[in-house]
Every structure is written in structure tokens, then in C-alpha cells.
Scaffold this motif. Structure first.
Motif, PDB file in Angstrom:
ATOM      1  N   TYR A 163      29.290   2.930  70.125  1.00 33.43           N
ATOM      2  CA  TYR A 163      29.250   1.969  69.013  1.00 33.43           C
ATOM      3  C   TYR A 163      27.957   1.153  69.055  1.00 33.43           C
ATOM      4  O   TYR A 163      27.209   1.073  68.076  1.00 33.43           O
ATOM      5  CB  TYR A 163      30.476   1.057  69.102  1.00 33.43           C
ATOM      6  N   TYR A 164      27.676   0.567  70.217  1.00 32.04           N
ATOM      7  CA  TYR A 164      26.458  -0.253  70.321  1.00 32.04           C
ATOM      8  C   TYR A 164      25.201   0.610  70.205  1.00 32.04           C
ATOM      9  O   TYR A 164      24.212   0.182  69.613  1.00 32.04           O
ATOM     10  CB  TYR A 164      26.450  -1.041  71.631  1.00 32.04           C
ATOM     11  N   ALA A 165      25.248   1.805  70.751  1.00 29.41           N
ATOM     12  CA  ALA A 165      24.068   2.688  70.661  1.00 29.41           C
ATOM     13  C   ALA A 165      23.728   2.979  69.197  1.00 29.41           C
ATOM     14  O   ALA A 165      22.565   3.014  68.811  1.00 29.41           O
ATOM     15  CB  ALA A 165      24.341   3.987  71.414  1.00 29.41           C
ATOM     16  N   ARG A 166      24.772   3.163  68.393  1.00 25.12           N
ATOM     17  CA  ARG A 166      24.532   3.445  66.975  1.00 25.12           C
ATOM     18  C   ARG A 166      24.059   2.190  66.241  1.00 25.12           C
ATOM     19  O   ARG A 166      23.248   2.277  65.323  1.00 25.12           O
ATOM     20  CB  ARG A 166      25.796   4.020  66.343  1.00 25.12           C
ATOM     21  N   LEU A 167      24.537   1.027  66.665  1.00 26.13           N
ATOM     22  CA  LEU A 167      24.045  -0.215  66.039  1.00 26.13           C
ATOM     23  C   LEU A 167      22.558  -0.415  66.326  1.00 26.13           C
ATOM     24  O   LEU A 167      21.809  -0.908  65.491  1.00 26.13           O
ATOM     25  CB  LEU A 167      24.821  -1.432  66.561  1.00 26.13           C
ATOM     26  N   TYR A 168      22.148  -0.018  67.529  1.00 25.59           N
ATOM     27  CA  TYR A 168      20.734  -0.142  67.909  1.00 25.59           C
ATOM     28  C   TYR A 168      19.911   1.078  67.471  1.00 25.59           C
ATOM     29  O   TYR A 168      18.734   1.165  67.776  1.00 25.59           O
ATOM     30  CB  TYR A 168      20.605  -0.321  69.427  1.00 25.59           C
ATOM     31  N   GLU A 169      20.582   2.000  66.793  1.00 28.17           N
ATOM     32  CA  GLU A 169      19.948   3.230  66.304  1.00 28.17           C
ATOM     33  C   GLU A 169      19.243   3.991  67.421  1.00 28.17           C
ATOM     34  O   GLU A 169      18.097   4.431  67.291  1.00 28.17           O
ATOM     35  CB  GLU A 169      18.995   2.906  65.144  1.00 28.17           C
ATOM     36  N   VAL A 170      19.945   4.112  68.545  1.00 29.65           N
ATOM     37  CA  VAL A 170      19.427   4.864  69.691  1.00 29.65           C
ATOM     38  C   VAL A 170      19.394   6.353  69.326  1.00 29.65           C
ATOM     39  O   VAL A 170      20.349   6.872  68.735  1.00 29.65           O
ATOM     40  CB  VAL A 170      20.338   4.641  70.928  1.00 29.65           C
ATOM     41  N   ILE A 171      18.293   7.013  69.669  1.00 26.44           N
ATOM     42  CA  ILE A 171      18.191   8.449  69.392  1.00 26.44           C
ATOM     43  C   ILE A 171      19.060   9.197  70.412  1.00 26.44           C
ATOM     44  O   ILE A 171      19.052   8.882  71.594  1.00 26.44           O
ATOM     45  CB  ILE A 171      16.709   8.909  69.493  1.00 26.44           C
ATOM     46  N   ARG A 172      19.790  10.187  69.947  1.00 20.96           N
ATOM     47  CA  ARG A 172      20.755  10.950  70.763  1.00 20.96           C
ATOM     48  C   ARG A 172      21.649  10.001  71.585  1.00 20.96           C
ATOM     49  O   ARG A 172      21.575   9.954  72.828  1.00 20.96           O
ATOM     50  CB  ARG A 172      20.026  11.925  71.674  1.00 20.96           C
ATOM     51  N   PRO A 173      22.466   9.207  70.897  1.00 19.25           N
ATOM     52  CA  PRO A 173      23.285   8.195  71.591  1.00 19.25           C
ATOM     53  C   PRO A 173      24.205   8.778  72.668  1.00 19.25           C
ATOM     54  O   PRO A 173      24.374   8.163  73.723  1.00 19.25           O
ATOM     55  CB  PRO A 173      24.095   7.537  70.459  1.00 19.25           C
ATOM     56  N   ALA A 174      24.775   9.963  72.411  1.00 19.31           N
ATOM     57  CA  ALA A 174      25.724  10.530  73.387  1.00 19.31           C
ATOM     58  C   ALA A 174      25.041  10.776  74.732  1.00 19.31           C
ATOM     59  O   ALA A 174      25.606  10.480  75.791  1.00 19.31           O
ATOM     60  CB  ALA A 174      26.320  11.814  72.839  1.00 19.31           C
ATOM     61  N   ASP A 175      23.809  11.305  74.685  1.00 17.63           N
ATOM     62  CA  ASP A 175      23.075  11.585  75.925  1.00 17.63           C
ATOM     63  C   ASP A 175      22.754  10.292  76.675  1.00 17.63           C
ATOM     64  O   ASP A 175      22.869  10.219  77.899  1.00 17.63           O
ATOM     65  CB  ASP A 175      21.760  12.326  75.614  1.00 17.63           C
ATOM     66  N   ARG A 176      22.319   9.290  75.916  1.00 15.86           N
ATOM     67  CA  ARG A 176      21.947   8.021  76.526  1.00 15.86           C
ATOM     68  C   ARG A 176      23.173   7.351  77.184  1.00 15.86           C
ATOM     69  O   ARG A 176      23.069   6.771  78.263  1.00 15.86           O
ATOM     70  CB  ARG A 176      21.345   7.101  75.445  1.00 15.86           C
ATOM     71  N   VAL A 177      24.308   7.476  76.501  1.00 19.34           N
ATOM     72  CA  VAL A 177      25.541   6.896  77.037  1.00 19.34           C
ATOM     73  C   VAL A 177      25.914   7.581  78.353  1.00 19.34           C
ATOM     74  O   VAL A 177      26.232   6.918  79.345  1.00 19.34           O
ATOM     75  CB  VAL A 177      26.690   7.009  75.995  1.00 19.34           C
ATOM     76  N   THR A 178      25.823   8.905  78.369  1.00 17.87           N
ATOM     77  CA  THR A 178      26.138   9.659  79.594  1.00 17.87           C
ATOM     78  C   THR A 178      25.212   9.213  80.736  1.00 17.87           C
ATOM     79  O   THR A 178      25.662   8.976  81.866  1.00 17.87           O
ATOM     80  CB  THR A 178      25.968  11.173  79.338  1.00 17.87           C
ATOM     81  N   GLU A 179      23.921   9.078  80.412  1.00 12.36           N
ATOM     82  CA  GLU A 179      22.922   8.675  81.409  1.00 12.36           C
ATOM     83  C   GLU A 179      23.253   7.298  81.996  1.00 12.36           C
ATOM     84  O   GLU A 179      23.213   7.095  83.207  1.00 12.36           O
ATOM     85  CB  GLU A 179      21.567   8.632  80.675  1.00 12.36           C
ATOM     86  N   LEU A 180      23.637   6.365  81.113  1.00  8.30           N
ATOM     87  CA  LEU A 180      23.904   5.006  81.588  1.00  8.30           C
ATOM     88  C   LEU A 180      25.234   4.890  82.334  1.00  8.30           C
ATOM     89  O   LEU A 180      25.347   4.104  83.281  1.00  8.30           O
ATOM     90  CB  LEU A 180      23.868   4.020  80.414  1.00  8.30           C
ATOM     91  N   LEU A 181      26.209   5.694  81.916  1.00  2.00           N
ATOM     92  CA  LEU A 181      27.480   5.678  82.650  1.00  2.00           C
ATOM     93  C   LEU A 181      27.241   6.136  84.082  1.00  2.00           C
ATOM     94  O   LEU A 181      27.826   5.615  85.025  1.00  2.00           O
ATOM     95  CB  LEU A 181      28.510   6.580  81.952  1.00  2.00           C
ATOM     96  N   GLU A 182      26.356   7.081  84.226  1.00  2.00           N
ATOM     97  CA  GLU A 182      26.000   7.569  85.564  1.00  2.00           C
ATOM     98  C   GLU A 182      25.234   6.482  86.325  1.00  2.00           C
ATOM     99  O   GLU A 182      25.489   6.234  87.501  1.00  2.00           O
ATOM    100  CB  GLU A 182      25.149   8.836  85.416  1.00  2.00           C
ATOM    101  N   PHE A 183      24.322   5.821  85.627  1.00  2.12           N
ATOM    102  CA  PHE A 183      23.486   4.775  86.233  1.00  2.12           C
ATOM    103  C   PHE A 183      24.335   3.650  86.829  1.00  2.12           C
ATOM    104  O   PHE A 183      24.044   3.141  87.911  1.00  2.12           O
ATOM    105  CB  PHE A 183      22.529   4.212  85.165  1.00  2.12           C
ATOM    106  N   VAL A 184      25.412   3.278  86.122  1.00  2.00           N
ATOM    107  CA  VAL A 184      26.244   2.171  86.623  1.00  2.00           C
ATOM    108  C   VAL A 184      27.455   2.678  87.414  1.00  2.00           C
ATOM    109  O   VAL A 184      28.326   1.899  87.799  1.00  2.00           O
ATOM    110  CB  VAL A 184      26.714   1.230  85.475  1.00  2.00           C
ATOM    111  N   GLY A 185      27.515   3.967  87.625  1.00  2.00           N
ATOM    112  CA  GLY A 185      28.576   4.519  88.473  1.00  2.00           C
ATOM    113  C   GLY A 185      29.936   4.591  87.799  1.00  2.00           C
ATOM    114  O   GLY A 185      30.962   4.438  88.464  1.00  2.00           O
ATOM    115  N   LEU A 186      29.949   4.819  86.497  1.00  2.00           N
ATOM    116  CA  LEU A 186      31.239   4.913  85.797  1.00  2.00           C
ATOM    117  C   LEU A 186      31.498   6.310  85.226  1.00  2.00           C
ATOM    118  O   LEU A 186      32.362   6.473  84.363  1.00  2.00           O
ATOM    119  CB  LEU A 186      31.319   3.864  84.682  1.00  2.00           C
ATOM    120  N   THR A 187      30.760   7.286  85.703  1.00  2.00           N
ATOM    121  CA  THR A 187      31.026   8.659  85.269  1.00  2.00           C
ATOM    122  C   THR A 187      32.450   9.014  85.705  1.00  2.00           C
ATOM    123  O   THR A 187      32.861   8.690  86.811  1.00  2.00           O
ATOM    124  CB  THR A 187      30.017   9.620  85.935  1.00  2.00           C
ATOM    125  N   GLY A 188      33.187   9.627  84.819  1.00  2.00           N
ATOM    126  CA  GLY A 188      34.561   9.970  85.149  1.00  2.00           C
ATOM    127  C   GLY A 188      35.560   8.962  84.601  1.00  2.00           C
ATOM    128  O   GLY A 188      36.743   9.240  84.520  1.00  2.00           O
TER     129      GLY A 188
END
Lengths: 285, 234
Positions: free
Chosen positions: A73-98
């Protein structure tokens, strides 16, 4: 603030830390003067908000949505390019994958804070404003958040404005601090300078033989540039004004005193903070 | 995809996930859609005309109530939880935020209202033993004008919820919703006992909805981030 610096904004509850943050973010108007972030007044300039990341005390998350849904939701508000990929990357960064499909309402405070940090980083901001990021977290989660902040500053040269009343956190992470009291900045300097380069330097010398303490006191009393000498068994506490610590050691050893340990005593940020508060309340500062 | 669509989509998703709210809405629709029909039809004379009147007033009233119910979830809850502060830090303009939320309320409220219209028609048919369908103007009213009215009222209520503090909101929201219902009833009374739903009545209702939408859209220029911030609960 310098690019890539972690700036600590310290003050007791009610000092005006969050209000300052809200003024900088264009959420409240200043009673006088103006506030700019990245050379823009955020009240008038919505576009610059794309370059600013924010984590307020409330994480800005929706309990009924999953972790991924919140971030997308926030990625789309900020018009992030390829939001799904960025979300996956950040979930991994903060240790919330899974945990991405779990409802945020079922997350612990620490997990929500991690997700809040990921949310604040979605659009790769140039500056990140954090309001009490470790408040309410257990020691392990606090450590994790501090590590994240340091990684952001060091690896991505992100500028961080850290609002906190946690002195230990500020001392560990910030390069520069401002100390606020009743809406006014009472001290503004680098942490290093504040804690080690005051007008006086504390220095302690531990003697190998307590029987030499009297002689050592006499030697120190004869030296210039020393403000105060105190003795506690075989430990001498010395307040230096203009003489460098190594000259003290040289004078003692040169006169046959056996020195077991010598240590410069840095003032903690807590001591400095309390001094500033006392001075401010006494109307000195 | 515009930010308005992004906000609207999120609101719809969140509303459908709020079980308590959806359950309340469904109970409301079922209670009014089924249990009030027999009594209503009994006192309205000729069945076809009575069906039209129900289709006009009851569906509109249900739609407004659905909108009212969802508006509290969509506008007020973000202020109560404090999430709005983070949203205000995004590049989303206040008009985009307001518009997205109005769309997010209108879509599910309209779907439930359509469901209530179908329920009313089905119940009336069972109750009278004859197939009762609304006339063309009433059908147009249900499909087009009612959603416009839902958007108009939820837009107005949402705007006031952004502008006012929590206590003022509680008082004013009741005032707004009952004011609208009173207005509808008042107009009905003015029309007299021989009143029937014509294209003119439907057009006037649609015009009123449009007027409220335009007026509220204009009013949103007075909305500011600071206004929302200073009306957040402590």
C-alpha cells in the motif's frame, strides 16, 4: 545536518521533540520562523515528501492487513517502481521474511517496529526521521533497531534524525546531538566532543603500591595544569586543565612511582545531559 | 494507477476484512430489507406504487446508513489509531486522500445497498404473491442516484471527521445523518399523499447529491494537515 550523519535530538518528555519533528515534516506550523528539509518547506511541497522517510511513534500500520499488504500500500502511494520486489527486499532486510502473510494485528511490538522501519525505507528516502524508534522494545529488539540505523547510515549514506530520550541509544548511534529543554536547544555538538573534549579532562591513575600514594600526591601537587587531585586507596583521580595525560604518567614514573593503570575518564552523555538539564532549570544556559 | 485508486482499493480491502463492521451492516440490511416490508406494504395501498416508494426511500436510507457506518471505519479510525500521521507524511495530497476514502466507502456501501434492494424486491414478491419490480425511474434511482448520494453523504461526513475533534465528531455525525433522513422525509411529506416516483423526482435527488459532492469537494480546500493533526485524540 550533514549527509549520512545520524543526528540525535535529545530531551525529556514534553520538551518538544515530537513537535519539532512535526514542524519539520510540515504537519504543524512553527509559531515563528520557518522549517525546511532538503531545502524545501514540506507544508507547501508535497513532491519533496518522496525524499523523506518517517517512522513516528505509531508505526503507521494497519492491523487488519498483512505485513505485505501494508508495505505494498505505502509503496504504491510513493509510486515505487516494482513495489512487490522492493517489499520482498525490505522484508528480508528487517528479518520478517516468512511472516509477510500474517496480519499485523498479530505481530509483537518489536515486529511492528521492524515493519515500520521497512515501511519508512520503501521509497529509498534521503533522510529518515525516527521518533523514539526503540520505545517499548525489549533489549534484543532495541539492539536490532540500533544496528539497522547504523547500517542505513554507513551502507546507504542515509541521513537520520533520531528523536529520543534514550541516552544510551543516542551515544551508541549518533554522531551529533542537540539537547532540548522546554522547547529550546541547550546544547548542540558532536557526541565525541561533548563526552571527551570538555574544558577539563578526568584522568585516573592506579598505583601498583598503595604505599607510594602520598609521594605521588606530592608530585602531582607540584605540577602545573592540574585542577584537582583526589585519592581513593591506590587510585588517584586527577582533573586536568592544560597538561596532557602522558606527561602525568611520565612525571610519576620518572620519580620512581610504579603505575599499574592509567585511564582517561570520558564523561557519559548521561552526565552531560543531566548537567545541561540542571543548568537549564537553574536558568544558567 | 492513481493514488486515489490505491487508497480506495485499500479501504475496500480493509472494510471487507473488518468482520464486525460487515456483520453489523449485513444485519442492518437484512432487518430492514425483510422485516419492515410486510408492514410497509400493508400501509401503502396499491402494491406496485408501494414497491416504488420503498425502492426510492428505503433503499436510499439504507445506502446512507451503510455509508455512515463505513465512514467511521475509514475516516475516523485512522485518526483514533494515529496512523493518519504517517499518511500525512506521504506525497498523498489531502484531496487525493479524501477522494480515495470516499470511493472506498461508496463501493462496498453500494454493493450492500444493491443487495438490500434485491432483498426488498424478493421479500415483497413473496409477501404479496406477485412479481413486483421497481419502475424504470426507481431502477435508475437505485443504480445511479443512490451510489451518488452515498458518495455525497460519506464525503461530507468524512470531511467533518477530518476537520473536527473526536467529541465534536460524535455529536455532529448524528446530526448529519438524522438531518439527511429528516430532509428526505420532509420532501416526501411536501409531495403529498398522491406522490409517485417520477423521473423529475429522481433527477432532483440526483441533483442534490451532485450539489453536496461539489460543495464538499470545494470545502476540502480548507482542509490542512495541521487541522487534522490538531484534532487528533491525545
Amino acid at each position: 545536518m550533514e549527509k549520512g550523519e545520524i543526528f540525535g535530538y535529545l530531551g525529556p518528555n514534553g520538551a518538544g521533540k515530537t513537535t519539532t519533528l512535526r514542524v519539520l515534516l510540515g504537519l504543524l506550523s512553527p509559531t515563528s520562523g520557518s522549517a525546511t528539509v532538503l531545502d524545501a518547506d514540506l507544508v507547501k511541497d508535497d513532491a519533496t515528501r518522496n525524499r523523506v522517510g518517517v517512522l513516528m511513534e505509531n508505526n503507521g500500520l494497519y492491523d487488519q492487513l498483512t505485513a505485505r499488504e501494508n508495505l505494498v500500500y505505502y509503496a504504491r502511494l510513493y509510486e515505487v517502481i516494482r513495489p512487490a520486489d522492493r517489499v520482498t527486499e525490505l522484508l528480508e532486510f528487517v528479518g520478517l521474511t516468512g511472516r509477510e502473510k500474517d496480519l499485523v494485528g498479530n505481530f509483537s511490538t518489536g515486529m511492528k517496529r521492524k515493519l515500520g522501519i521497512a515501511r519508512a525505507l520503501l521509497h529509498r528516502p534521503e533522510i529518515l526521521f525516527l521518533d523514539e524508534p526503540t520505545s517499548g522494545l525489549d533489549p534484543e529488539a532495541q539492539h536490532m533497531v540500533r544496528e539497522l540505523i547504523l547500517r542505513l547510515s554507513q551502507a546507504e549514506s542515509m541521513t537520520v534524525f533520531l528523536n529520543s530520550h534514550n541516552l544510551d541509544e543516542v551515544q551508541r548511534t549518533c554522531s551529533r546531538v542537540a539537547i532540548l529543554h522546554q522547547g529550546r536547544i541547550r546544547a548542540l555538538d558532536s557526541v565525541r566532543h561533548l563526552t571527551s573534549a570538555g574544558r577539563k579532562t578526568g584522568f585516573s591513575v592506579t598505583l601498583a603500591d598503595p604505599g607510594q600514594a602520598g609521594k605521588a600526591m606530592d608530585i602531582l601537587s607540584s605540577l602545573e595544569g592540574i585542577d584537582e587531585v583526589a585519592r581513593n586507596e591506590n587510585v588517584l583521580g586527577i582533573m586536568l586543565v592544560s597538561v596532557p595525560p602522558h606527561e602525568i604518567v611520565a612525571a610519576l614514573v620518572g620519580n620512581g612511582i610504579r603505575v599499574e593503570e592509567a585511564r582517561i575518564q570520558k564523561r557519559s552523555l548521561e552526565e552531560i545531559y543531566l548537567d545541561v538539564m540542571r543548568q537549564a532549570e537553574g536558568g544558567v544556559a | 494507477m492513481s493514488r486515489i485508486t490505491v487508497v480506495a482499493e485499500k479501504e475496500v480491502r480493509q472494510l471487507f476484512k473488518s468482520r464486525n463492521v460487515m456483520l453489523s451492516a449485513l444485519i442492518f440490511v437484512v432487518v430492514f430489507g425483510i422485516f419492515t416490508i410486510p408492514a410497509a406494504l400493508g400501509g401503502m395501498g396499491e402494491a406496485g406504487n408501494a414497491m416504488d416508494t420503498l425502492g426510492f426511500y428505503l433503499v436510499l436510507t439504507l445506502g446512507i446508513f451503510m455509508g455512515y457506518l463505513f465512514t467511521a471505519q475509514v475516516f475516523l479510525r485512522e485518526k483514533q489509531s494515529g496512523v493518519i500521521e504517517t499518511l500525512l507524511c506521504t506525497p498523498l495530497s489531502l484531496r487525493e486522500l479524501w477522494s480515495g476514502k470516499v470511493a472506498g466507502v461508496t463501493i462496498p456501501a453500494t454493493l450492500l445497498t444493491y443487495f438490500s434492494a434485491a432483498l426488498i424486491t424478493g421479500t415483497a414478491t413473496i409477501f404479496t404473491g406477485e412479481t413486483l419490480l421497481p419502475s424504470l425511474p426507481v431502477l435508475f434511482h437505485i443504480i445511479i442516484v443512490v451510489p451518488a448520494f452515498i458518495a455525497a453523504t460519506s464525503g461530507l461526513i468524512g470531511f467533518t471527521q477530518f476537520m473536527l475533534g473526536m467529541r465534536e465528531n460524535q455529536i455532529l455525525n448524528f446530526g448529519i445523518i438524522f438531518g439527511i433522513i429528516f430532509l428526505i422525509t420532509f420532501v416526501r411529506e411536501l409531495a403529498g399523499p398522491g406522490f409517485s416516483v417520477t423521473w423529475g423526482v429522481v433527477a432532483a435527488t440526483g441533483g442534490l447529491a451532485l450539489l453536496i459532492i461539489l460543495a464538499t469537494t470545494w470545502l476540502t480546500r480548507f482542509l490542512s494537515r495541521e487541522r487534522i493533526m490538531v484534532t487528533l485524540p491525545e
